[in-house]
Motif scaffolding. Structure first.
Motif, mmCIF file in Angstrom:
data_model
loop_
_atom_site.group_PDB
_atom_site.id
_atom_site.type_symbol
_atom_site.label_atom_id
_atom_site.label_comp_id
_atom_site.label_asym_id
_atom_site.label_seq_id
_atom_site.Cartn_x
_atom_site.Cartn_y
_atom_site.Cartn_z
ATOM 1 N N ALA A 189 -9.353 14.074 -11.336
ATOM 2 C CA ALA A 189 -8.664 13.070 -11.057
ATOM 3 C C ALA A 189 -7.808 13.227 -9.722
ATOM 4 C CB ALA A 189 -7.597 12.645 -12.218
ATOM 5 N N PHE A 190 -7.611 12.248 -9.141
ATOM 6 C CA PHE A 190 -6.905 12.313 -7.881
ATOM 7 C C PHE A 190 -5.826 10.940 -7.783
ATOM 8 C CE2 PHE A 190 -6.275 10.228 -3.588
ATOM 9 C CZ PHE A 190 -5.932 11.390 -2.902
ATOM 10 N N GLU A 191 -4.471 11.131 -7.428
ATOM 11 C CA GLU A 191 -3.553 10.171 -7.217
ATOM 12 C C GLU A 191 -2.742 10.041 -5.885
ATOM 13 O OE1 GLU A 191 -1.042 8.296 -10.364
ATOM 14 O OE2 GLU A 191 -1.743 10.083 -11.495
ATOM 15 N N HIS A 192 -2.601 9.110 -5.117
ATOM 16 C CA HIS A 192 -1.594 9.157 -4.218
ATOM 17 C C HIS A 192 -1.120 7.889 -3.864
ATOM 18 C CE1 HIS A 192 -0.308 9.737 -0.079
ATOM 19 N NE2 HIS A 192 -0.630 8.676 0.456
ATOM 20 N N GLY A 193 0.406 7.836 -3.575
ATOM 21 C CA GLY A 193 1.294 6.734 -3.453
ATOM 22 C C GLY A 193 2.229 7.100 -2.426
ATOM 23 N N GLY A 194 2.468 5.952 -1.763
ATOM 24 C CA GLY A 194 3.698 6.111 -0.708
ATOM 25 C C GLY A 194 3.844 4.581 -0.336
ATOM 26 N N SER A 195 5.084 5.016 0.438
ATOM 27 C CA SER A 195 5.636 3.461 0.887
ATOM 28 C C SER A 195 6.282 3.771 2.508
ATOM 29 C CB SER A 195 6.766 2.856 0.210
ATOM 30 O OG SER A 195 7.662 3.525 -0.375
ATOM 31 N N ASP A 196 6.743 2.596 3.095
ATOM 32 C CA ASP A 196 7.668 2.836 4.309
ATOM 33 C C ASP A 196 8.598 1.964 4.317
ATOM 34 O OD1 ASP A 196 6.795 0.312 4.783
ATOM 35 O OD2 ASP A 196 5.212 0.768 6.494
ATOM 36 N N ALA A 197 9.507 2.162 5.419
ATOM 37 C CA ALA A 197 10.686 1.299 5.281
ATOM 38 C C ALA A 197 10.518 -0.077 5.607
ATOM 39 C CB ALA A 197 11.684 1.901 6.668
ATOM 40 N N GLN A 198 9.527 -0.625 6.078
ATOM 41 C CA GLN A 198 9.106 -1.850 6.186
ATOM 42 C C GLN A 198 8.774 -2.703 4.822
ATOM 43 O OE1 GLN A 198 8.093 0.369 8.764
ATOM 44 N NE2 GLN A 198 10.080 -0.165 9.726
ATOM 45 N N GLY A 199 8.600 -1.944 3.941
ATOM 46 C CA GLY A 199 8.402 -2.669 2.493
ATOM 47 C C GLY A 199 6.878 -2.785 2.146
ATOM 48 N N LEU A 200 5.975 -1.965 3.065
ATOM 49 C CA LEU A 200 4.762 -1.825 2.896
ATOM 50 C C LEU A 200 4.369 -0.403 1.811
ATOM 51 C CD1 LEU A 200 1.724 -2.533 3.455
ATOM 52 C CD2 LEU A 200 1.732 -0.861 5.284
ATOM 53 N N ALA A 201 3.689 -0.675 0.808
ATOM 54 C CA ALA A 201 3.468 0.360 -0.126
ATOM 55 C C ALA A 201 2.163 0.535 -0.447
ATOM 56 C CB ALA A 201 4.438 0.429 -1.494
ATOM 57 N N TRP A 202 1.371 1.730 -0.833
ATOM 58 C CA TRP A 202 -0.030 1.690 -1.209
ATOM 59 C C TRP A 202 -0.302 2.845 -2.247
ATOM 60 C CZ3 TRP A 202 2.484 3.146 3.415
ATOM 61 C CH2 TRP A 202 2.763 4.227 3.545
ATOM 62 N N TYR A 203 -1.200 2.665 -2.952
ATOM 63 C CA TYR A 203 -1.532 3.498 -4.023
ATOM 64 C C TYR A 203 -2.979 3.714 -4.218
ATOM 65 C CZ TYR A 203 -1.861 5.517 -8.907
ATOM 66 O OH TYR A 203 -2.204 6.149 -9.910
ATOM 67 N N LEU A 204 -3.597 4.740 -4.484
ATOM 68 C CA LEU A 204 -5.038 5.109 -4.797
ATOM 69 C C LEU A 204 -5.123 5.965 -5.878
ATOM 70 C CD1 LEU A 204 -8.023 4.433 -3.741
ATOM 71 C CD2 LEU A 204 -7.633 6.380 -2.509
ATOM 72 N N ALA A 205 -6.065 5.748 -6.827
ATOM 73 C CA ALA A 205 -6.215 6.683 -7.923
ATOM 74 C C ALA A 205 -7.883 6.763 -8.003
ATOM 75 C CB ALA A 205 -5.439 6.214 -9.322
#
Length: 774
Positions: free
Chosen positions: A195-211
């Motif tokens: 399994a693999f997970e990655h999540g993150g966000s920036d100061a402008q309110g954009l966020a991403w997540y992948l599993a």
């Protein structure tokens, strides 16, 4: 307590009670005052204002994704069966990713033919498949689950199929679950998982997540390999006024479910199978866009738009139901087997909008939804011989038996409002109006009578409930609700007892079915005493025009409306999380019965052809089901124990026990089947091996994690520690094989006996997890 068979249950239960006692010894220090955490739960499929759990007139169970992961469970259904009260699993499919999950006697199953009664949502999108309301647990993005709410009762806010409850799954986002993690595990049955997970966000309110997750196993039974791959991604944009989530789910699975096995064969060889191959291939692609617009400080609009496509193929090697009394009966094994194939394409799209308002004494949600779905189903068969391994060697050409297109359309309008009548008393009122249309078009036979049909259903479902904070440590609740389920295309096309379907199915021009109406009453109390959270509740759900599947053989049957059925019971729970210990004890009692009388086909029940009400027309293959008979497949008692212990910094050890009482086998709906010889009203003498009831069982499972430092973590799991032999489901059927597993060409030598769903033996798995940047 007789059906519990206390001796085989004692060892794991006593061990776990000892754990719980040790955990409870670590009491709160004198003089320390604990304050209760206010838990907010969702009461609609779409995200709304949220209602404090103390103001919900039902025993809602909320679980975090972290708790699910800590349990080591392979999928969400397995976790629920291990730890949540009122939940059990029937492993009818014989595959760990294809459970029949029952909650309070209502099912969410991937198997066509199982009467469905639970609605399942992922981020507000209903994932019950349109053709049969089935739930494919193998397609849920397990790694991406952030939490779940199990809402009991016939809550109308969750729409169709919410007869016994609704399961709302929430997925992770990059802002709530940042970081990168990878893991790999392997062990018994040739199982390996990555399994693999990655999540993150920036100061402008954009966020991403992948599993992403990959699963493979050889299986513990013969001819049982399976594989499953899942991918989930979410892109989020958040600002002061708007929240947007765009998610993509893709899954591809190839599962082997060898199903039920005659008890005589199971006793001789635990890992054997009845016939093969039995494969199911699923492929899902779903795209969903969810938005929330803030119209004020306590005023918002939530919307969801989705499109979902599922492709399913099955290949089932079965004994030929037409062999008995056929041209080769007693002559040879020619045409003794059949390969049944199905191909199904399902697609669904929908739009839902909900206005959420929290103002003054009101917490209100007003919503509307519109869903359309289509399914093209094709079924074919190919006759052959059952070979030495009980596989099917085909000899004839493949013949297409059915091809049908089904379309469903549902429009709904709903309202729910929680009103604080006083600071301690809250009233919840809800209603939903559904209008549904189910159309079927026969693609092979264009002349009536055929599968063509156009059915319309409509219903207004209400709910009303009260909660009272009688004391700081005592909350009381009571409620009444009504839900409905409309017949699906599979049920409408398989409702003629004179033309039973070979499931996944072979359909005929059948009589219409009525929609199921369920009414639930629920009451209980909950609170916290000496740091221990406790709950106690009672419930009763009565179904009118329940749709049941009546089996006529190991692989065939038909759907029918059956008067009334009732499911009522008690749920008790204790839990505490303090310091190094987190423990839970849950007990539930379920009394699930038929409340009407009827004659049903049951060729392998020893009481067939004995009741005068069912033999008047010369029928010798029916039984009389009476008011008060228990519904098969549902254990009356269940006990769940769970302990998590932080034994040392970086070391967590866990244990859980599930104990279930006995249950009746499918085909023994009148509860009268007995082993031995029986003579019916017409003088026919028949022999029946084994009884029609399964004994109870208890299992102990262990799990744990060890922090190795620098982001590395070792985790492991042991299932069925004491290697108990048990079965979780059963059915009465006919076994055409002898003691050595060879086909008997004379049907007069076939044995009527109990078929069981064998549980897996003791198993071990070990894995390694790494979190980047730790």
């Amino acid at each position: 307590m007789t059906p519990w068979r206390l001796q085989p249950l004692a060892q794991p239960i006593v061990l776990s009670l000892a754990f719980a006692g040790a955990a409870g010894a670590a009491d709160t220090a004198p003089g320390v005052v604990e304050t209760a955490t206010v838990q907010v739960v969702g009461t609609t499929p779409l995200a709304g204002v949220g209602v404090p759990a103390a103001q919900v007139p039902a025993a809602v169970q909320s679980v975090s994704g972290a708790r699910i992961a800590d349990s080591g469970a392979l999928h969400l259904g397995e976790f629920m069966a291990r730890q949540l009260p009122g939940v059990n699993i029937n492993e009818t499919q014989g595959n760990p990713l294809q459970p029949d999950l029952n909650y309070r006697g209502f099912a969410a199953s991937p198997l066509l033919g199982t009467p469905q009664g639970l609605s399942v949502f992922v981020d507000g999108v209903r994932v019950n498949e349109p053709f049969g309301d089935t739930v494919n647990w193998d397609l849920l993005p397990r790694s991406a689950i952030a939490g779940v709410d199990l809402v009991p009762g016939s809550n109308p806010a969750f729409g169709l199929n919410t007869l016994g409850g609704a399961l709302a799954v929430r997925t992770k986002s990059g802002d709530t679950h940042p970081g990168t993690r990878v893991e790999a595990a392997g062990g018994s049955f040739g199982r390996r998982k990555a399994a693999f997970e990655h999540g993150g966000s920036d100061a402008q309110g954009l966020a991403w997540y992948l599993a992403a997750e990959s699963f493979r196993e050889d299986g513990w039974r013969d001819f049982s390999p399976s594989r499953a791959s899942q991918l989930f991604g979410k892109l989020s944009r958040k600002s002061d006024l708007v929240d947007l989530d765009l998610s993509l789910t893709h899954a591809s699975t190839r599962l082997t479910g060898n199903g039920l096995l005659p008890q005589s064969m199971y006793r001789a060889e635990r890992d054997s199978i009845f016939t093969h191959p039995d494969r199911t291939q699923n492929e899902l692609t779903q795209l969903a866009l969810t938005g929330r617009w803030w119209l004020g400080d306590a005023d918002s609009l939530t919307t969801t738009v989705y499109h979902r496509r599922t492709r399913t193929r099955t290949l089932n090697g079965d004994a030929n139901d037409e062999f008995e009394d056929g041209p080769f009966d007693g002559v040879s094994d020619e045409e003794s087997g059949a390969l049944n194939r199905t191909r199904m394409k399902q697609s669904g799209s929908g739009l839902a909008a909900q206005w959420n308002l929290a103002r003054g004494k009101h917490q209100l949600a007003l919503g509307a939804s519109f869903d359309v779905a289509s399914a093209r189903f094709m079924q074919s068969s190919q006759l052959g011989r059952l070979n030495a391994s009980r596989g099917v060697s085909v000899e004839d050409e493949e013949e297409e038996d059915n091809e049908v297109v089904g379309r469903t359309r549902t429009a709904s309008l709903y309202l729910t409002d929680t009103v604080a009548l006083t600071p301690d008393l809250a009233l919840t009122a809800a209603a939903r109006y559904n209008v549904s249309r189910v159309k079927m078009r026969d693609q092979l036979d264009f002349v009536a009578p055929n599968l063509d049909g156009d059915h319309r259903f409509q219903k207004l479902n209400p709910a009303l409930g009260l909660t009272w904070q009688a004391a700081p440590a005592l909350n009381l609740y009571a409620g009444a609700s009504q839900g409905t389920r409309v017949p699906t295309p599979i049920e409408l096309g398989c409702a003629d007892p004179a033309n039973p379907c070979t499931l996944p199915n072979a359909m005929a021009a059948d009589p219409p079915l009525k929609q199921v109406v369920a009414r639930t009453l629920e009451a209980g109390a909950r609170g916290r005493l000496a740091g221990i959270d406790w709950n106690a509740g009672v419930f009763r759900t009565v179904n009118r025009d329940d749709i049941l599947f009546v089996g006529t053989s190991t692989s065939a049957g038909y759907f029918t409306n059956f008067g009334r059925t009732q499911r009522q019971g008690i749920e008790l729970g204790l839990s505490r999380a303090q310091g190094a210990f987190d423990w839970r004890v849950n007990y539930s009692y379920l009394h699930a019965t038929f409340r009407s009388s009827a004659c049903l086909l049951a060729e392998n029940n020893s009481s067939r052809g004995l009741d005068p009400a069912c033999t008047a027309g010369g029928q010798d293959d029916e039984i009389r089901v009476k008011k008060g008979n228990r519904i098969p497949g549902l254990p009356a008692h269940s006990l769940k124990l769970a302990l998590s212990w932080r034994a040392a910094p970086g070391l967590r050890l866990g244990a859980d026990v599930q104990a279930f009482s006995g249950q009746y086998a499918r085909g023994n709906e009148n509860n009268r089947h007995r082993a031995g010889t029986s003579t019916d009203a017409f003088g026919n003498v028949r022999s029946f091996a084994r009884g029609g009831r399964l004994p109870g069982y208890a299992l102990l499972n262990l799990n744990g994690e060890l922090d190795l430092g620098k982001g590395w973590q070792l985790f492991g799991r042991v299932d069925n520690v004491f290697d108990k032999r048990y079965a979780s489901a059963a059915a009465l059927a006919e076994n055409p094989f002898d003691a050595a597993g060879a086909f008997q060409s004379d049907s007069g030598d076939w044995r009527r006996e109990t078929f069981v769903a064998p549980g897996a033996p003791r198993a071990f798995w070990l894995g390694l997890r790494y979190a980047f940047g730790k």
